[in-house]
Design a protein around this motif. Sequence first.
Motif, short mmCIF file in Angstrom:
data_model
loop_
_atom_site.label_atom_id
_atom_site.label_comp_id
_atom_site.label_asym_id
_atom_site.label_seq_id
_atom_site.Cartn_x
_atom_site.Cartn_y
_atom_site.Cartn_z
N ARG A 225 21.54 60.86 65.09
CA ARG A 225 22.98 60.66 65.01
C ARG A 225 23.33 59.18 65.03
NH1 ARG A 225 27.13 64.25 65.87
NH2 ARG A 225 26.51 66.43 66.02
N GLU A 229 25.23 57.31 61.94
CA GLU A 229 26.57 56.84 62.28
C GLU A 229 26.67 55.32 62.16
OE1 GLU A 229 27.21 58.56 66.11
OE2 GLU A 229 28.05 60.43 65.29
N SER A 311 26.09 61.20 57.83
CA SER A 311 26.96 60.93 58.97
C SER A 311 28.27 61.70 58.87
CB SER A 311 27.24 59.42 59.07
OG SER A 311 28.07 59.14 60.17
#
Length: 419
Positions: A225, A229, A311
Motif C-alpha cells: 500500500r 500510494e 493505488s
Amino acid sequence: MFTKSIFVVTFILNKVTLDNASEESKRYIDREYELSEGYPLDSLPNFTELAAKYGYPSEEHTVVTEDGYILTIFRIVRGKKCQGPIRSPPVLLMHGLLMSSDAWLDSGPESGLAYLISNACYDLWAGNVRGNYYGKRHRTLNPETDIDFWQFTVNEIGSFDMPAVIDYILNYTSSAKINYIGYSQGASTYFIMCSERKGYCDKVQVLIGLGPDSRNTYLKSVFSRLVVEAYQDLYPALTEVGFYEALPRGGIVQQTVAFICQNFVIADTFCRTLLSMIDSPHPGSIETQTLRVLFDHFPAGTSVKNLVWYSQSLNVDDFQHFDYGTRANMELYGSLKPPSFNLSATTTPTVVISGKNDFLTVPADEEWLTSHLPNVLEHYIVQDSLWNHIDIAYSKLTSKDILPKILEYLLKYSDETDV
C-alpha cells in the motif's frame, strides 16, 4: 513526510541511474561481471537459455500489438518429462505485476510452473507485457525518450497485449483456441480484454486464475500500500520531471536488492523478510536459492501510471478504468467517475485458485470477484493455511498445492495431438 522523502530520493536516483548509465546497465547485465560478484548461475541466462540448461528446449517469439509495442514471448513445446503426445490447445501462462516470464522458471525445474505444465505434455507459452524487460520495444517510440511509451495501465495491457499474444499463438499453432492461466495481473488483464475486446473470450477454452486480481479494496500488505500510494501522491511531480518508468530491472532498486540478495545468508534473512513484507510470511515455502535468483528478475518494471492505477484501486469498491479526475473523466468517459470493467463479459469457463494468507489479492476481494464472474466452475482455496500470493510463482510446494488443480482443469479442456 519522511517516508515520502525517501521515495523521492529513490525515484531521483533511479532516474539518474537509467539516464546516465547505458554503459552501467551493460555492466549490470554482463555475465562475467555478475559471475565475479557471486550472482547465482540461474539468474544470469534469459528464458530460453535457462530452460535449455535443465533440458527444456524453448523458442523465442516476437509479438507486435495493434498500438506498436513489441513483446518477446517464449514457448516450451515439450517438457523434459513428457512421455506421451502433446495435448491441445496450447497453454498460455501470464505473469503478475512487476514480473516477467522468467518468474515461471526461477524456482527451478521441480517447482517452476513452466517446467511442470510442460512436463504434463502441454504446449506451454509464457507471455510478457509492455513495460517489463521483455516488453521495452516499440515500432516508433523510444522508451528512453518518448513519454507516450509509458502512458499505459492494465487497461492497455488487457486491450492490446493480451489479444495480440493470443492471436499470435493461435496463428502460429493453427489452433482454434487456447487455455489461459493468469496470475494476479495476468488474470485481471484477461478480464479487461473480455470487457473491452468483444469476441476474445471465445478464443479461450478455460481460464485458470491464480490469485486473480481485480479490485483491491481490502489489500492487507502495508508495505505494498505504501509503495503504490507514494507513486500516486508523487505522480504530478514525477511526470513534471519526466519520470514515467517504475521499478525497472537495471534500476537502482532492483540492482541494489539483487546485489544484496546474492549472499546466501542475507537472502535467507533480509530478503526473505522483504518478500514477507510485500505479501505475508510463509516459513519454509520458498527455497533460499530461489530468493537469490528471483531478485535478479524482480521487479521487472512497469509504468508509473500503472502503479497509480493500483493505488486508485485501493480506495474504490469496484474494478474500474483509470481515474483522471472529474473534468478529464467527463471528457474521456462522459461521466464524472471512471466506468467499471464489465466482469460479466468474462464468459469463459473459469477456475479461481487462491490462498487464505494472501495479503495482496485477499479472500474478501477474491469472493467479490467470483461473485461477479458469470461462469465460475470452481473457486479452489489452497488447503495450506499459510499459502500466500507470492507462493504461486516461487514456492517449492507448488507441485503439491496448486499443480494438481491446474492439471485437473487443463485435462478437462484438452485433447491429445500427434505433435
